[in-house]
Every structure is written in C-alpha cells, then in structure tokens.
Design a protein around this motif. Structure first.
Motif, PDB file in Angstrom:
ATOM      1  N   SER A  99       0.846  -1.189   0.000  1.00 15.33           N
ATOM      2  CA  SER A  99       0.000   0.000   0.000  1.00 15.33           C
ATOM      3  C   SER A  99       0.885   1.245   0.000  1.00 15.33           C
ATOM      4  CB  SER A  99      -0.922  -0.009   1.221  1.00 15.33           C
ATOM      5  OG  SER A  99      -1.769   1.102   1.212  1.00 15.33           O
ATOM      6  N   ILE A 100       0.775   2.058  -1.059  1.00 16.48           N
ATOM      7  CA  ILE A 100       1.626   3.241  -1.234  1.00 16.48           C
ATOM      8  C   ILE A 100       0.796   4.494  -1.021  1.00 16.48           C
ATOM      9  CG2 ILE A 100       3.076   4.528  -2.826  1.00 16.48           C
ATOM     10  CD1 ILE A 100       3.742   1.934  -4.199  1.00 16.48           C
ATOM     11  N   PRO A 101       1.111   5.300  -0.002  1.00 13.99           N
ATOM     12  CA  PRO A 101       0.376   6.558   0.198  1.00 13.99           C
ATOM     13  C   PRO A 101       0.778   7.605  -0.846  1.00 13.99           C
ATOM     14  CG  PRO A 101       1.792   6.032   2.093  1.00 13.99           C
ATOM     15  CD  PRO A 101       2.100   5.063   1.015  1.00 13.99           C
ATOM     16  N   VAL A 102      -0.203   8.253  -1.438  1.00 17.19           N
ATOM     17  CA  VAL A 102       0.034   9.291  -2.443  1.00 17.19           C
ATOM     18  C   VAL A 102      -0.340  10.647  -1.852  1.00 17.19           C
ATOM     19  CG1 VAL A 102      -0.652  10.172  -4.699  1.00 17.19           C
ATOM     20  CG2 VAL A 102      -0.309   7.723  -4.369  1.00 17.19           C
ATOM     21  N   LYS A 103       0.518  11.620  -2.041  1.00 19.01           N
ATOM     22  CA  LYS A 103       0.284  12.977  -1.562  1.00 19.01           C
ATOM     23  C   LYS A 103      -0.121  13.879  -2.726  1.00 19.01           C
ATOM     24  CE  LYS A 103       1.592  12.323   2.750  1.00 19.01           C
ATOM     25  NZ  LYS A 103       0.681  12.497   3.889  1.00 19.01           N
ATOM     26  N   GLN A 104      -1.060  14.781  -2.465  1.00 19.72           N
ATOM     27  CA  GLN A 104      -1.454  15.805  -3.434  1.00 19.72           C
ATOM     28  C   GLN A 104      -0.989  17.163  -2.909  1.00 19.72           C
ATOM     29  OE1 GLN A 104      -2.829  16.748  -6.226  1.00 19.72           O
ATOM     30  NE2 GLN A 104      -3.668  14.886  -7.166  1.00 19.72           N
ATOM     31  N   ASP A 105      -0.336  17.939  -3.753  1.00 25.09           N
ATOM     32  CA  ASP A 105       0.106  19.272  -3.353  1.00 25.09           C
ATOM     33  C   ASP A 105      -1.094  20.227  -3.319  1.00 25.09           C
ATOM     34  OD1 ASP A 105       2.767  18.517  -3.165  1.00 25.09           O
ATOM     35  OD2 ASP A 105       3.101  18.871  -5.305  1.00 25.09           O
ATOM     36  N   ALA A 106      -1.132  21.060  -2.286  1.00 24.56           N
ATOM     37  CA  ALA A 106      -2.179  22.079  -2.211  1.00 24.56           C
ATOM     38  C   ALA A 106      -1.956  23.120  -3.303  1.00 24.56           C
ATOM     39  CB  ALA A 106      -2.170  22.742  -0.840  1.00 24.56           C
ATOM     40  N   ARG A 107      -3.035  23.541  -3.940  1.00 26.35           N
ATOM     41  CA  ARG A 107      -2.948  24.527  -5.024  1.00 26.35           C
ATOM     42  C   ARG A 107      -4.100  25.510  -4.867  1.00 26.35           C
ATOM     43  NH1 ARG A 107      -4.324  24.873 -10.603  1.00 26.35           N
ATOM     44  NH2 ARG A 107      -5.504  22.928 -10.439  1.00 26.35           N
ATOM     45  N   PHE A 108      -3.763  26.789  -4.672  1.00 24.16           N
ATOM     46  CA  PHE A 108      -4.797  27.802  -4.463  1.00 24.16           C
ATOM     47  C   PHE A 108      -4.283  29.161  -4.939  1.00 24.16           C
ATOM     48  CE2 PHE A 108      -2.410  27.037  -0.574  1.00 24.16           C
ATOM     49  CZ  PHE A 108      -1.894  28.285  -0.307  1.00 24.16           C
TER      50      PHE A 108
END
Length: 517
Positions: A330-339
C-alpha cells in the motif's frame, strides 16, 4: 414380622436397581463432559499426482462449551495397515499446534504433503486426532480422504518405517498455514504490506515435501513521499523463508488499481516508466534476501490516500517445481495544495493613527485536497497585528477573507503589509504562504484645528482686532465709490453728447440762412 420383611425386600430391590443404573449414568455424564470438537478438510486439494506436493488445510471447530488450550493436531496411522500412508516421510513427523480455540470458534492448521512414488493408485483414509492440555488421549479423531492418481511400482513403506527417507529425518513439516492457495493476511495501513500465499516457509527442502516461501518484508520509495503526477522508484524487499531450499527463475508482475470515472480518464494509478510491469530475478538462496526495483509514475489526478499494488510471484523450487504466490503493498500518495488569492480590496487606502481600513480578498482552492483550519494573519509596520479564522475550504470551493486593520503609528508613505495564510493537511501538518499589499498611516488631526482650518480665523481673532467686519465695510465703501464714479462718468458722457447735437443744429441753421436771398 411379615410386613417388616416386605419392607426390607423393597429396599434391597431398590438398592440393586440403583447399583445397576448409576454406572450407566456415570458413563453418560463422562461422555457428555468430553468436548465436542470437529476436524474438517478445507477446500478441494485431496487429489495427488505421483510426486505432487499439496497443502491440506484442516479446520478445527470447537463446540465443546469451553475454551481449549494448547491444542495439537496430528495424523494417527497407528491402527492403519502397512502402505496406508501415501506421503513422503513418516506420519509421526507431522504435528501442528494452536495456542487456544474459544468456544464456537474455528481455527485452521495446514500440512504440506508430497505423494511418495510407492503409493498405489487408490483412495486413502487419513485419521487426524486432536489433543488438548491435560489429556493424554485424543479428544476427537476424524478422518479425511485423499486420492492418489496414476499407478506407481515403488514398494510401499510400512507406516512408522522411515528407512526409505532416512535423509529426511528431523526436517519437520511446514509451519502455520502458508501455502500456494492459503492466505496470510497482514493489515495494510499507510505504507503497509499484505500477503497472500506467502506465509511462513517450511524448514525442509522441496525433496522432503516442504514448499519454499518467498515473502515481502517491506518496501521503500525514492523520494520517500510519492506525489501525484511525479515519478518515483519502488524497491521491494524479499525473503526466502526456506532454510534449505533455494528458489530460482523468479518472475514478478505488478498490477495497480484503475482510477477514473470514464473510458477517457480511467487508467492505472501507477504506470511503469519503462512500459513493462514485469521484473525478473535469477533466484534467492536459502534463508536469503533480495531486492527488486521499478520506476513508476503516479497519475496526476489521484486523490490523497493510500493505493494498493498487487505483486504476483512465480518461481521454481530445487526440483523445478512451479510455485505461485502473491502479495500486496500500500503506497500513500500525496497531493500538493494549489490555491490562489483574488486582488485585495482596501478601503480606505490611507488611514490615520487609530483609524481602521477594511481589507478583503477571496481564497480559491484549485487543488484536489481540502484545506483544514485555514487562518489569515496580517502584520506590518504601522498597524496592529490581526488574525482571522477562515475555516475548512473544500477542494474547488472559495473562502472569504475580511479583516479590519487598525493604524498604530505613522508610516513614511505607503508601508508593506504582509498577509500570511496558514492551513493544515489531513495529517495535521501546518503549511504557510504569504501575500503583500501597501497601506499608509498618517498623523491624526485634532478636531479644533480642523474647525479653525475650515471656518477661518473667526475663533482665533475673537479676542483681537475685528478683521472681518473691517473688510466688509471696506468692500462696501469701495463698491459705493465705484458706483458714484461710474454714474458721474455716464452723466458727463451724456452731457457731451447733448452739446454736440446742439452745435450740429446751430450749424445747420446758419447754413440755411445763407442760402436764402
């Protein structure tokens, strides 16, 4: 006397009847106390080809009404005829233990069996007995049936006779439930590993009936955090649990889950950059370890959560026996915050010390993750520090920032004010970003001074010379003089015009008199 004898006869008869019945009741009570335990075969693995290795999984079901401690399960061929044992190794070498089985609970044990070459084509009855702590005798003995296909000509060994397999003595059997078909599940949280068919290995080699197991002991990614839309290298750590058998000719294939809502956007969550999801490894020595690596790309629109990758394994034992198993990681994926921020609306642009300016803007969450506990903090030269709470901003939503900033000290023209936005991710980690704007703070003006500047020097001159009345009188006098001068000039001009007209008339009269005879 006769009556007494009759009473005595009745008592003696009752005693005789009780003596006959009580032993039977005691036997029934003893039988009732014996735990009710059942042994049953799980799955359909009872057919063996010549030389074939299979795992038989037995399920022990406890319906005894009590907890069973230190349970031992073993085959019992003591009452069977010679040749009734169809497997390699003596039946006395097989035994599996369970710490405890609660009432109403079922637990499984597994045995790896290899059909010996001398086993005739036939149906075989294998009794399995269950023993518990505090009892020398089996609490239950149930039988399972196996079928040996293909006739063989090797002489049958006698049960208990280990002369045919002296080199195998003391090797033992496979422990636990590890098998090609059995699953050993491990909780798969963020960055965890789960196994299927990769249970704990046996202590022998494939020649003595055990099956070597290859398990995943962990994995690493480079970089450590996998971000959506980026490449990363996945390194998987492997271990051969067999103490004696080398595994070889190993083929691994990775399969990622498909993500997307339609045919145009659906695709595997992870794609190999090389185009192939297969990995080959020559082999792993007995009780050895090895690593395999592959470079993958994480799909750009993945959500911030763990994604599972299935790893299928195919390899061979020492006798080229084909073995298959699988694991998952199980590989955790991160999403970068964009605003983004809208332009600041500042009213007014200049304030006095003690005055307030209203500053407003919007926060647009353009990313795929939620911003938690967002706050805006205003700091700068000339204003009082101010902080406002925005709250949670969902992906694709807009947050409003509305603050009142109070001037504290005079600035030399426009001064830079910094707004710092802070927010948390799902794990509570805090991130910050800043945006600047300008604001001028001026000296406060006294109300009395303001009154004097707007109304003239009336109040200032009330105790001195009356300037205003004098000026008014002078203006009136000047106006009167100007009017008089103007009237006189007009009258003088009118008189001159009248004199010129009279002279003209006299001249015309003189000419008329000269012309007459």
């Amino acid at each position: 006397m006769t009556k007494s004898r009759r009473v005595m006869a009745v008592i003696v008869a009752a005693l005789l009847i009780a003596a006959m019945i009580l032993p039977g009741l005691a036997v029934k009570a003893e039988a009732a106390e014996k735990p009710k335990v059942k042994v049953s075969l799980v799955g359909d693995n009872q057919t063996f080809e010549a030389g074939e290795t299979k795992t038989l999984t037995l399920e022990i079901t406890n319906n005894s009404g009590q907890k069973l401690e230190n349970v031992e399960v073993a085959p019992d061929m003591s009452k069977q005829k010679a040749g009734a044992w169809p497997f390699v190794k003596d039946w006395k070498q097989y035994s599996e233990k369970i710490d405890s089985v609660e009432n109403g609970e079922s637990k499984s044990v597994s045995f790896d069996f290899t059909r010996r070459e001398g086993a005739k084509k036939n149906n075989y009855t294998i009794p399995f007995s269950v023993y518990v702590q505090g009892s020398d005798d089996a609490i239950v003995t149930d039988t399972i049936f196996v079928y040996a296909k293909n006739e063989t000509v090797t002489p049958d060994p006698t049960p208990g006779d280990n002369s045919q397999n002296q080199g195998d003595a003391g090797n033992g059997s496979a422990a636990g439930s590890g098998s090609d078909g059995a699953d050993m599940n491990v909780a798969a949280d963020d960055g965890a590993v789960a196994y299927s068919g990769g249970g704990s290995g046996s202590g022998g080699s494939s020649s003595d009936g055990s099956v070597p197991r290859v398990i995943v002991t962990g994995f690493d990614t480079n970089p450590a955090e996998v971000h959506a839309g980026s490449d990363f290298t996945l390194t998987i750590h492997l271990k051969n649990t067999s103490k004696k058998t080398k595994v070889q000719n190993m083929l691994f294939e990775l399969e990622a889950p498909t993500e997307g809502t339609d045919e145009q956007t659906s695709a595997p969550a992870f794609l190999p950059t090389s185009g192939s999801n297969s990995i080959y490894l020559d082999g792993i020595k007995a009780d050895g370890t090895a690593d395999i690596s592959i470079t993958l790309n994480a799909k750009a629109n993945l959500l911030q959560k763990p994604y599972s990758i299935n790893l299928s394994m195919k390899y061979e034992g020492s006798q080229a026996t084909q073995i298959e198993s699988s694991s998952s990681i199980s590989i955790p994926v991160k999403q970068d915050a964009r605003f983004e921020f809208s332009e600041f609306e500042i009213s007014p642009q200049t304030i006095e010390v003690g005055g307030e300016a209203n500053v407003m803007c919007s926060l647009y969450n353009l990313g795929r993750i939620k911003l938690y506990n967002a706050k805006a903090r205003f700091e700068g030269n000339g204003i009082k520090k101010q902080e406002i709470f925005i709250g949670n901003v969902e992906a694709g939503a807009t947050g409003s920032i509305d603050a009142m900033l109070k001037g504290e000290k005079v600035t030399n023209g426009n001064s830079k004010i910094t707004m710092t936005l802070s927010y948390e991710d799902e794990s509570g980690n805090i991130s910050e970003t800043t945006k600047d704007f300008e604001l001028e703070v001026t000296e406060a003006v006294d109300d009395s001074d303001m009154h004097m500047n707007t109304d003239g020097d009336i109040e200032a001159g009330s105790g001195g010379f009356p300037v205003v009345p004098v000026v008014v009188v002078i203006v009136i006098i000047a106006g009167a003089v100007a009017a008089v001068v103007f009237v006189k000039k007009k009258k003088k001009k009118q008189m001159l015009n009248e004199e010129e007209e009279l002279l003209d008339e006299l001249d015309r009269s003189s000419e008329d008199e000269r012309e007459q005879p």
